[in-house]
Design a protein around this motif. Structure first.
Motif, PDB file in Angstrom:
ATOM      1  N   ILE A 135       0.769  -1.252   0.056  1.00  0.00           N
ATOM      2  CA  ILE A 135       0.093   0.056  -0.042  1.00  0.00           C
ATOM      3  C   ILE A 135       0.957   1.241   0.050  1.00  0.00           C
ATOM      4  CG2 ILE A 135      -1.812   1.167   1.404  1.00  0.00           C
ATOM      5  CD1 ILE A 135      -2.657  -1.600   2.354  1.00  0.00           C
ATOM      6  N   GLU A 136       1.975   1.126   0.783  1.00  0.00           N
ATOM      7  CA  GLU A 136       2.957   2.443   0.856  1.00  0.00           C
ATOM      8  C   GLU A 136       3.336   2.548  -0.626  1.00  0.00           C
ATOM      9  OE1 GLU A 136       5.600   2.796   4.411  1.00  0.00           O
ATOM     10  OE2 GLU A 136       7.115   1.808   2.943  1.00  0.00           O
ATOM     11  N   LEU A 137       3.854   1.495  -1.470  1.00  0.00           N
ATOM     12  CA  LEU A 137       4.265   1.649  -2.685  1.00  0.00           C
ATOM     13  C   LEU A 137       3.136   2.399  -3.652  1.00  0.00           C
ATOM     14  CD1 LEU A 137       6.289   0.464  -4.810  1.00  0.00           C
ATOM     15  CD2 LEU A 137       4.559  -1.182  -5.400  1.00  0.00           C
ATOM     16  N   LEU A 138       2.001   1.993  -3.640  1.00  0.00           N
ATOM     17  CA  LEU A 138       0.971   2.401  -4.413  1.00  0.00           C
ATOM     18  C   LEU A 138       0.791   4.108  -4.065  1.00  0.00           C
ATOM     19  CD1 LEU A 138      -1.847  -0.271  -4.489  1.00  0.00           C
ATOM     20  CD2 LEU A 138       0.049   0.279  -6.124  1.00  0.00           C
ATOM     21  N   ARG A 139       0.575   4.514  -2.753  1.00  0.00           N
ATOM     22  CA  ARG A 139       0.682   5.896  -2.296  1.00  0.00           C
ATOM     23  C   ARG A 139       1.674   6.610  -2.607  1.00  0.00           C
ATOM     24  NH1 ARG A 139      -2.642   4.328   3.475  1.00  0.00           N
ATOM     25  NH2 ARG A 139      -4.625   3.697   2.199  1.00  0.00           N
ATOM     26  N   SER A 140       2.752   6.244  -2.542  1.00  0.00           N
ATOM     27  CA  SER A 140       4.016   6.897  -2.629  1.00  0.00           C
ATOM     28  C   SER A 140       4.374   7.185  -4.313  1.00  0.00           C
ATOM     29  CB  SER A 140       5.354   6.266  -2.249  1.00  0.00           C
ATOM     30  OG  SER A 140       4.999   6.304  -0.811  1.00  0.00           O
ATOM     31  N   PHE A 141       4.007   6.075  -5.013  1.00  0.00           N
ATOM     32  CA  PHE A 141       4.531   6.283  -6.438  1.00  0.00           C
ATOM     33  C   PHE A 141       3.447   6.232  -7.711  1.00  0.00           C
ATOM     34  CE2 PHE A 141       7.962   4.516  -3.922  1.00  0.00           C
ATOM     35  CZ  PHE A 141       8.860   5.557  -4.157  1.00  0.00           C
ATOM     36  N   VAL A 142       2.389   5.943  -7.213  1.00  0.00           N
ATOM     37  CA  VAL A 142       1.176   5.807  -8.141  1.00  0.00           C
ATOM     38  C   VAL A 142       0.274   7.237  -7.951  1.00  0.00           C
ATOM     39  CG1 VAL A 142      -0.823   4.667  -8.972  1.00  0.00           C
ATOM     40  CG2 VAL A 142       1.226   3.488  -8.329  1.00  0.00           C
ATOM     41  N   LYS A 143       0.194   8.054  -8.882  1.00  0.00           N
ATOM     42  CA  LYS A 143      -0.445   9.234  -8.743  1.00  0.00           C
ATOM     43  C   LYS A 143      -1.763   9.313  -9.160  1.00  0.00           C
ATOM     44  CE  LYS A 143       3.398  10.860  -7.137  1.00  0.00           C
ATOM     45  NZ  LYS A 143       3.787  10.701  -5.652  1.00  0.00           N
ATOM     46  N   GLN A 144      -2.728   8.434  -8.415  1.00  0.00           N
ATOM     47  CA  GLN A 144      -4.029   8.092  -8.830  1.00  0.00           C
ATOM     48  C   GLN A 144      -5.034   8.693  -7.368  1.00  0.00           C
ATOM     49  OE1 GLN A 144      -5.496   7.774 -11.934  1.00  0.00           O
ATOM     50  NE2 GLN A 144      -3.321   7.893 -12.829  1.00  0.00           N
ATOM     51  N   LEU A 166      12.992  10.851  -3.046  1.00  0.00           N
ATOM     52  CA  LEU A 166      12.828   9.586  -2.081  1.00  0.00           C
ATOM     53  C   LEU A 166      12.961   9.933  -0.467  1.00  0.00           C
ATOM     54  CD1 LEU A 166      14.994   7.337  -4.514  1.00  0.00           C
ATOM     55  CD2 LEU A 166      12.354   7.380  -4.146  1.00  0.00           C
ATOM     56  N   LEU A 167      14.005  10.957  -0.343  1.00  0.00           N
ATOM     57  CA  LEU A 167      14.053  11.229   0.991  1.00  0.00           C
ATOM     58  C   LEU A 167      12.602  11.835   1.562  1.00  0.00           C
ATOM     59  CD1 LEU A 167      17.775  12.697   0.948  1.00  0.00           C
ATOM     60  CD2 LEU A 167      16.790  10.792   2.496  1.00  0.00           C
ATOM     61  N   ARG A 168      11.938  12.674   0.725  1.00  0.00           N
ATOM     62  CA  ARG A 168      11.104  13.462   1.150  1.00  0.00           C
ATOM     63  C   ARG A 168       9.775  12.465   1.464  1.00  0.00           C
ATOM     64  NH1 ARG A 168      11.746  17.368  -2.897  1.00  0.00           N
ATOM     65  NH2 ARG A 168      10.563  16.370  -4.147  1.00  0.00           N
ATOM     66  N   LEU A 169       9.794  11.371   0.781  1.00  0.00           N
ATOM     67  CA  LEU A 169       8.637  10.473   1.231  1.00  0.00           C
ATOM     68  C   LEU A 169       8.718   9.676   2.588  1.00  0.00           C
ATOM     69  CD1 LEU A 169       8.595   8.649  -2.380  1.00  0.00           C
ATOM     70  CD2 LEU A 169       6.739   9.846  -1.262  1.00  0.00           C
ATOM     71  N   GLU A 170       9.970   9.665   3.153  1.00  0.00           N
ATOM     72  CA  GLU A 170       9.989   9.081   4.601  1.00  0.00           C
ATOM     73  C   GLU A 170       9.314   7.955   4.780  1.00  0.00           C
ATOM     74  OE1 GLU A 170       9.137  12.538   7.315  1.00  0.00           O
ATOM     75  OE2 GLU A 170      10.906  13.809   6.607  1.00  0.00           O
ATOM     76  N   ASN A 171       9.588   6.965   3.952  1.00  0.00           N
ATOM     77  CA  ASN A 171       8.881   5.450   4.504  1.00  0.00           C
ATOM     78  C   ASN A 171       9.927   4.413   3.977  1.00  0.00           C
ATOM     79  OD1 ASN A 171       8.598   5.254   1.424  1.00  0.00           O
ATOM     80  ND2 ASN A 171       6.530   5.988   1.582  1.00  0.00           N
ATOM     81  N   LEU A 172       9.460   3.499   4.414  1.00  0.00           N
ATOM     82  CA  LEU A 172      10.332   2.126   4.055  1.00  0.00           C
ATOM     83  C   LEU A 172      10.581   1.801   2.546  1.00  0.00           C
ATOM     84  CD1 LEU A 172      11.902  -0.336   4.821  1.00  0.00           C
ATOM     85  CD2 LEU A 172       9.823  -1.648   5.031  1.00  0.00           C
ATOM     86  N   ILE A 173       9.581   1.808   1.646  1.00  0.00           N
ATOM     87  CA  ILE A 173       9.982   1.408   0.182  1.00  0.00           C
ATOM     88  C   ILE A 173      10.740   2.515  -0.317  1.00  0.00           C
ATOM     89  CG2 ILE A 173       7.895   2.632  -0.542  1.00  0.00           C
ATOM     90  CD1 ILE A 173       9.233  -1.034  -1.789  1.00  0.00           C
ATOM     91  N   ALA A 174      10.509   4.095  -0.241  1.00  0.00           N
ATOM     92  CA  ALA A 174      11.384   4.836  -0.494  1.00  0.00           C
ATOM     93  C   ALA A 174      12.790   4.696  -0.112  1.00  0.00           C
ATOM     94  CB  ALA A 174      10.860   6.346  -0.385  1.00  0.00           C
ATOM     95  N   SER A 175      13.101   4.458   1.239  1.00  0.00           N
ATOM     96  CA  SER A 175      14.466   4.533   1.796  1.00  0.00           C
ATOM     97  C   SER A 175      15.150   3.147   0.660  1.00  0.00           C
ATOM     98  CB  SER A 175      14.157   4.016   3.195  1.00  0.00           C
ATOM     99  OG  SER A 175      13.473   4.959   3.733  1.00  0.00           O
TER     100      SER A 175
END
Length: 340
Positions: free
Chosen positions: A29-38, A179-188
């Protein structure tokens, strides 16, 4: 993911890459919310997400890609998310075609489980499949993201040409700042997985220290298991034991990073010292070889090529033996005994 499930996943020897991480519903879910702009990504509730334990990857591509299937209840309708992880460094231009095969296979497997009476109803509908390609190759992804664009003369037939689009997540195209701005596991993970030198990876790890410290217990366990595999793959076998111990034993991320850096820097210095020593010894051996050849040429006039090669490849002890016996050598063939 519950603590027990996280531990089971970590001890599973398979898929300790993106598939391992994304097998956590929370990370998916983190992946979707961070990288899918829908907009619809914000409507996904973890309670309505179910991972399907089945792979649809073709046998020929089993070592080049991995996949994950999630069934999601979204606004009272079932949606299938199909994530294909490209493990090859080059762009695959047949990706849209393969995705179509996988999607059709998913629908076929769904139909197999639906009673015929129900599937034949006028209002029966198969679920939407949202295809996602996760790619971490160094080259920019240039394959078409629209299926119809891979078809000859698709413009002529317009909407009658089969079509769908997939969502592309190209790991190496995101900037460090994004990626640093997202501050979550998948972005790290994306930040550390990008194609950078080892020293830069360690610098990025320091920058991520606070973000990683703020992860919950389960996510830290997931990160450590992933990071251990990635880091150890970049180190010589004999250095891995210390690193593995540091990652396992340091519960606090900041301390883990500090200890890792000290240990790795120390081992790199040791390696450099050994390399220099080896280089000096090799240089000395090469110099001794030249000296031995000059002595032999002075005594015999010329040295056959077969002996030149053997002397050039000889170790220090052999060369010293020849120098010691130089006055006892009556004919060039006597070298044969000394070079054994």
């Amino acid at each position: 993911m519950e603590d027990k499930n996280v531990k089971e996943a970590i001890h599973n020897q398979h898929d300790k890459g993106y598939k391992f991480l994304l097998s956590s519903k929370r990370v998916f879910i983190e992946l979707l919310r961070s990288f899918v702009k829908q907009e619809w990504v914000n409507d996904i509730d973890e309670a309505n997400v179910v991972k399907v334990d089945k792979s649809f990857v073709l046998q020929d591509f089993a070592d080049k890609e991995a996949d994950l299937v999630y069934r999601v209840r979204l606004k009272e309708k079932e949606v299938i998310f199909y994530i294909l992880m490209e493990l090859q460094s080059t762009v695959d231009y047949q990706m849209p075609y393969r995705l179509l095969l996988y999607m059709v296979e998913i629908w076929r497997s769904i139909l197999k489980d639906v009673p015929k009476k129900e599937s034949r109803k006028k209002d029966f509908k198969l679920p939407v499949i949202v295809p996602i390609v996760l790619y971490n190759g160094s080259r920019k992804w240039t394959a078409k993201t629209s299926y119809k664009e891979t078809l000859n003369s698709y413009e002529t037939f317009g909407e009658y040409a089969v079509d769908f689009k997939y969502i592309l997540i190209d790991v190496n195209r995101y900037t460090k700042e994004e990626l640093l701005r997202l501050e979550n596991l998948i972005a790290s993970v994306f930040l550390l997985e990008q194609r950078v030198e080892f020293e830069e990876m360690m610098a990025r790890l320091r920058e991520l220290s606070e973000i990683l410290n703020n992860l919950d217990k389960d996510e830290i366990l997931l990160f450590k298991a992933w990071f251990k595999k990635i880091l150890l793959a970049r180190l010589p076998g004999k250095e891995r034991g210390n690193i593995e111990r540091i990652i396992d034993e340091n519960k606090e991320v900041g301390m883990m990073i500090s200890n890792l850096e000290k240990t790795i820097l120390q081992e790199m210095k040791e390696r450099e010292k050994k390399g220099m020593k080896k280089g000096i010894e090799k240089g000395m051996e090469k110099g001794m070889g030249v000296t031995v050849l000059k002595l032999l040429e002075k005594k015999f006039g010329s040295v056959p090529e077969e002996y030149v090669k053997k002397i050039e490849g000889a170790g220090k002890e052999t060369l010293l033996k020849i120098v010691d016996k130089i006055f006892e050598i009556d004919k060039i063939e006597d070298l044969e005994r000394l070079l054994k």
